[in-house]
Design a protein around this motif. Structure first.
Motif, PDB file in Angstrom:
ATOM      1  N   PHE A 155      43.032 103.815  96.835  1.00 14.00           N
ATOM      2  CA  PHE A 155      43.528 103.120  98.016  1.00 14.00           C
ATOM      3  C   PHE A 155      42.343 102.547  98.788  1.00 14.00           C
TER       4      PHE A 155
ATOM      5  N   LEU B  11      51.112 114.583 101.429  1.00  9.18           N
ATOM      6  CA  LEU B  11      52.482 114.105 101.289  1.00  9.18           C
ATOM      7  C   LEU B  11      53.447 115.286 101.235  1.00  9.18           C
TER       8      LEU B  11
ATOM      9  N   SER C 256      49.440  97.967  92.298  1.00  7.39           N
ATOM     10  CA  SER C 256      48.724  99.156  91.825  1.00  7.39           C
ATOM     11  C   SER C 256      48.664 100.226  92.921  1.00  7.39           C
ATOM     12  N   TYR C 257      48.620  99.804  94.191  1.00  9.75           N
ATOM     13  CA  TYR C 257      48.633 100.788  95.287  1.00  9.75           C
ATOM     14  C   TYR C 257      49.980 101.497  95.342  1.00  9.75           C
TER      15      TYR C 257
ATOM     16  N   HIS D  73      52.056 101.934  92.855  1.00  9.34           N
ATOM     17  CA  HIS D  73      52.166 102.831  91.711  1.00  9.34           C
ATOM     18  C   HIS D  73      51.356 104.098  91.923  1.00  9.34           C
ATOM     19  N   ALA D  74      50.123 103.927  92.414  1.00  7.84           N
ATOM     20  CA  ALA D  74      49.265 105.088  92.630  1.00  7.84           C
ATOM     21  C   ALA D  74      49.952 106.067  93.570  1.00  7.84           C
ATOM     22  N   SER D  75      50.527 105.547  94.631  1.00  4.62           N
ATOM     23  CA  SER D  75      51.151 106.410  95.625  1.00  4.62           C
ATOM     24  C   SER D  75      52.386 107.113  95.056  1.00  4.62           C
ATOM     25  N   LEU D  76      53.230 106.340  94.385  1.00  8.51           N
ATOM     26  CA  LEU D  76      54.458 106.938  93.828  1.00  8.51           C
ATOM     27  C   LEU D  76      54.124 107.989  92.776  1.00  8.51           C
ATOM     28  N   ALA D  77      53.093 107.698  91.971  1.00  7.22           N
ATOM     29  CA  ALA D  77      52.729 108.625  90.904  1.00  7.22           C
ATOM     30  C   ALA D  77      52.178 109.930  91.467  1.00  7.22           C
ATOM     31  N   LEU D  78      51.716 109.899  92.721  1.00 10.75           N
ATOM     32  CA  LEU D  78      51.221 111.134  93.334  1.00 10.75           C
ATOM     33  C   LEU D  78      52.360 111.934  93.944  1.00 10.75           C
TER      34      LEU D  78
ATOM     35  N   ALA E 277      54.695 110.526  96.122  1.00 14.45           N
ATOM     36  CA  ALA E 277      55.133 110.008  97.418  1.00 14.45           C
ATOM     37  C   ALA E 277      56.528 109.421  97.269  1.00 14.45           C
TER      38      ALA E 277
ATOM     39  N   GLN F  11      57.343 106.945 102.236  1.00 11.78           N
ATOM     40  CA  GLN F  11      55.967 107.388 102.492  1.00 11.78           C
ATOM     41  C   GLN F  11      54.980 106.333 102.008  1.00 11.78           C
ATOM     42  N   THR F  12      55.261 105.775 100.834  1.00 12.83           N
ATOM     43  CA  THR F  12      54.382 104.746 100.288  1.00 12.83           C
ATOM     44  C   THR F  12      54.310 103.542 101.225  1.00 12.83           C
TER      45      THR F  12
ATOM     46  N   LYS G  54      52.476 104.707 104.662  1.00 18.27           N
ATOM     47  CA  LYS G  54      51.107 105.182 104.594  1.00 18.27           C
ATOM     48  C   LYS G  54      50.164 104.230 103.857  1.00 18.27           C
ATOM     49  N   VAL G  55      50.686 103.453 102.940  1.00 16.16           N
ATOM     50  CA  VAL G  55      49.796 102.599 102.146  1.00 16.16           C
ATOM     51  C   VAL G  55      50.057 101.117 102.383  1.00 16.16           C
TER      52      VAL G  55
ATOM     53  N   PRO H  66      49.858  99.631 106.472  1.00 19.41           N
ATOM     54  CA  PRO H  66      48.487  99.483 106.971  1.00 19.41           C
ATOM     55  C   PRO H  66      47.756  98.301 106.329  1.00 19.41           C
ATOM     56  N   GLN H  67      48.018  98.092 105.030  1.00 21.45           N
ATOM     57  CA  GLN H  67      47.387  96.982 104.333  1.00 21.45           C
ATOM     58  C   GLN H  67      47.919  95.636 104.807  1.00 21.45           C
TER      59      GLN H  67
END
Lengths: 260, 291
Positions: free
Chosen positions: A100, A114, B172-173, B175-180, B182, B186-187, B190-191, B194-195
């Motif tokens: 990120f 989370l 890709s952001y 995907h990264a978040s969902l794969a963690l 989230a 939340q994705t 939080k991601v 802000p972007q």
């Protein structure tokens, strides 16, 4: 290494994009605390198969899975499965490093936070231990509050691995994790994988056969035999066997570089 | 000779390059010239009217003397009211469209409506506001009715700008978040948001500019010709800069001309202040992210 402990059972697995079937009749048992590589030519559905294990394929519209994916005795495609919880247990490292655009510290604590609340002290130790396990701590410990995008590609990818480790998964899926990296960074990632397999079950997709041979204990070869047909699992065995003495002619053709 | 041919070609191409470059530069300069022209004209004509009294006092002597403070305050209230309604609705609608909506008929209808909304003349918004907010919902001519009407007017701007901003956030952001592990929400919070914030701020600033400057939508819904007391609730009418300017310029004879220009200048400055603070917040945000 406990050879016979099975973590994941794949039964009669098939996958559809819309009405097009891209994978068919995959049956395999994936070992715990080992690295299983999935190899095969481009477009044979390796990544699709990998994304089945954390149900990331669901992000695309009109996809369908048939058969069963059983992890620790539970079919993860049953209706009562919480995908969010599943993805917490099954981490994923992507082809291109995708930290990120936040600080290194924030990248690591993103996952843990989370799921529950932590004190600052706890977060600090999560960051340290995750980065240490990802072999990145020494390089970044003095600059945890700098933007992750300022790291090199190889460092970014190890950060992504650390970010996955911070959530304490049981299984780590890696989708060509080193394909965008230089040889030295690749080496570091491979060494890291070797260490990680002591505690995690790792499945790696790679188009690089040397890599599969170097890092994995088990290898699965997927192949689309003729265009329009779904890909199938041609051979699945110990990596040594696949690369030295394959049972199937098609596997032999592939590993000797006759096509793909 | 080959060399000669190449040289001639090169000369011809260089000439073409120069002509197109000059032409494009010229066109761009025209745009700047007009903007600068308007600003300079306003300053020349209006700056003599601007002093502390003008900015802080009520109009006197049938608006021929005194200041425009109630109109400045009224416009501020309207801008704030408009943002209170349009920002949440606009941002949430854009999130729905970009992150949740599937490509079906409903989504197409929504998008078509938004495009049409931005094409509706502002006076029609004014009439709608009068019929719906003022009369039907019995808000009366009030800050509430005016803000809601202006909010409708700038909703398409906010939605479109936010959606564009969301689109620039790489998958890709997500995907990264969902794969963690989230959730989607939340994705987003939080991601993705802000972007996308800088783009959203830009959209809001443009929206503010429009809301502050529009006359037609507020004539029927909120604007007061003259008001002895300052507004004391969201159901009060207010004076507003664009309407005040219209009144000074067309409804009253013999107001000093520099008061009209001065009012226009203040309106422009107000919008400019909003724009500059928007950009400052945006830059601050970018810098913080870069640290």
């Amino acid at each position: 290494m406990n050879d016979d402990k099975i973590k994941i059972k794949v039964r009669n697995y098939g996958f559809y994009y819309g009405t097009v079937k891209v994978l068919s009749d995959v049956n395999m048992d994936i070992q715990e605390n080992a690295i299983t590589s999935i190899i095969g030519p481009s477009g044979c559905g390796k990544t699709t198969f990998l994304r089945t294990f954390n149900r990331m394929n669901e992000l695309l519209p009109n996809t369908r899975v048939e058969g069963e994916i059983i992890i620790d005795g539970i079919d993860i495609y049953k209706d009562n499965i919480d995908v969010v919880d599943l993805r917490k247990r099954i981490g994923m490292v992507f082809q291109r490093p995708n930290p990120f655009p936040k600080t290194i510290y924030e990248n690591i604590i993103y996952g843990p936070r989370l799921h529950r609340k932590y004190t600052k002290k706890q977060l600090g130790s999560i960051v340290e231990s995750s980065l240490k396990r990802a072999a990145l701590w020494d390089e970044v410990k003095h600059k945890l509050n700098t933007n992750a995008l300022d790291l090199s590609g190889g460092q970014q990818q190890r950060l992504c691995i650390a970010r996955v480790l911070a959530v304490n998964p049981e299984i780590i899926l890696m989708d060509e994790p080193a394909s965008a990296l230089d040889p030295i960074s690749t080496q570091k990632i491979e060494d890291l994988m070797d260490e990680l397999k002591e505690n995690y079950t790792i499945i790696i997709v790679t188009h690089n056969m040397q890599q599969a041979a170097r890092v994995s204990q088990k290898a699965a070869f997927l192949l689309t035999e003729s265009t329009g047909e779904p890909a199938t699992l041609i051979e699945y065995d110990d990596t040594n066997k696949i690369f030295t003495n394959p049972r199937d002619k098609r596997t032999e053709d592939y590993i000797t570089g006759r096509f793909g | 000779m080959v060399g000669e041919g190449i040289e001639i070609n090169k000369r011809r191409k260089t000439v073409m390059e120069k002509i197109s470059y000059t032409f494009l530069l010229f066109l761009t300069l025209i745009v700047i010239a007009f903007v600068m022209g308007i600003i300079i004209y306003l300053i020349v004509k209006g700056s003599s009217a601007i002093n502390w009294e003008f900015l802080s006092q009520k109009p006197r002597a049938g608006m021929r003397e005194g200041g425009i403070f109630p109109a400045i305050l009224g416009t501020m209230y309207l801008v704030i009211g408009t943002l209170i309604f349009s920002l949440p609705i606009g941002i949430l609608a854009a999130i729905y469209l970009n992150e949740y909506a599937s490509k079906n008929r409903l989504t197409r209808i929504i998008r078509l409506s938004i495009i049409n909304m931005s094409g509706v003349p502002s006076v029609v918004y004014g009439l709608f506001g009068l019929g719906f907010f003022v009369i039907l919902l019995k808000f009366g001519r009030s800050i509430l009715a005016g803000s809601l009407t202006l909010a409708l007017l700038i909703l398409p701007v906010i939605i479109t700008a936010t959606e564009e901003a969301l689109k620039t956030v790489p998958d890709s952001y997500r995907h990264a978040s969902l794969a963690l592990g989230a959730t989607k929400w939340q994705t987003i919070t939080k991601v993705i948001l802000p972007q996308a914030l800088p783009g959203i701020i830009t959209g809001s600033v443009i929206g503010i500019g429009r809301a502050a400057g529009e006359t037609a939508p507020i004539i029927f819904t909120v604007a007061a010709f003259s008001q002895p007391n300052l507004p004391n609730s969201i159901f009060s009418q207010v004076m507003a800069l664009p309407y005040h300017l219209y009144v000074l310029a067309t409804q009253l004879t013999d107001t000093p001309e520099n008061m009209q220009w001065g009012t226009a200048l203040v309106l422009l400055m107000l919008v400019l202040i909003f724009a500059v603070s928007g950009t400052t917040i945006r830059t601050r945000f970018r810098l913080r992210k870069k640290e």
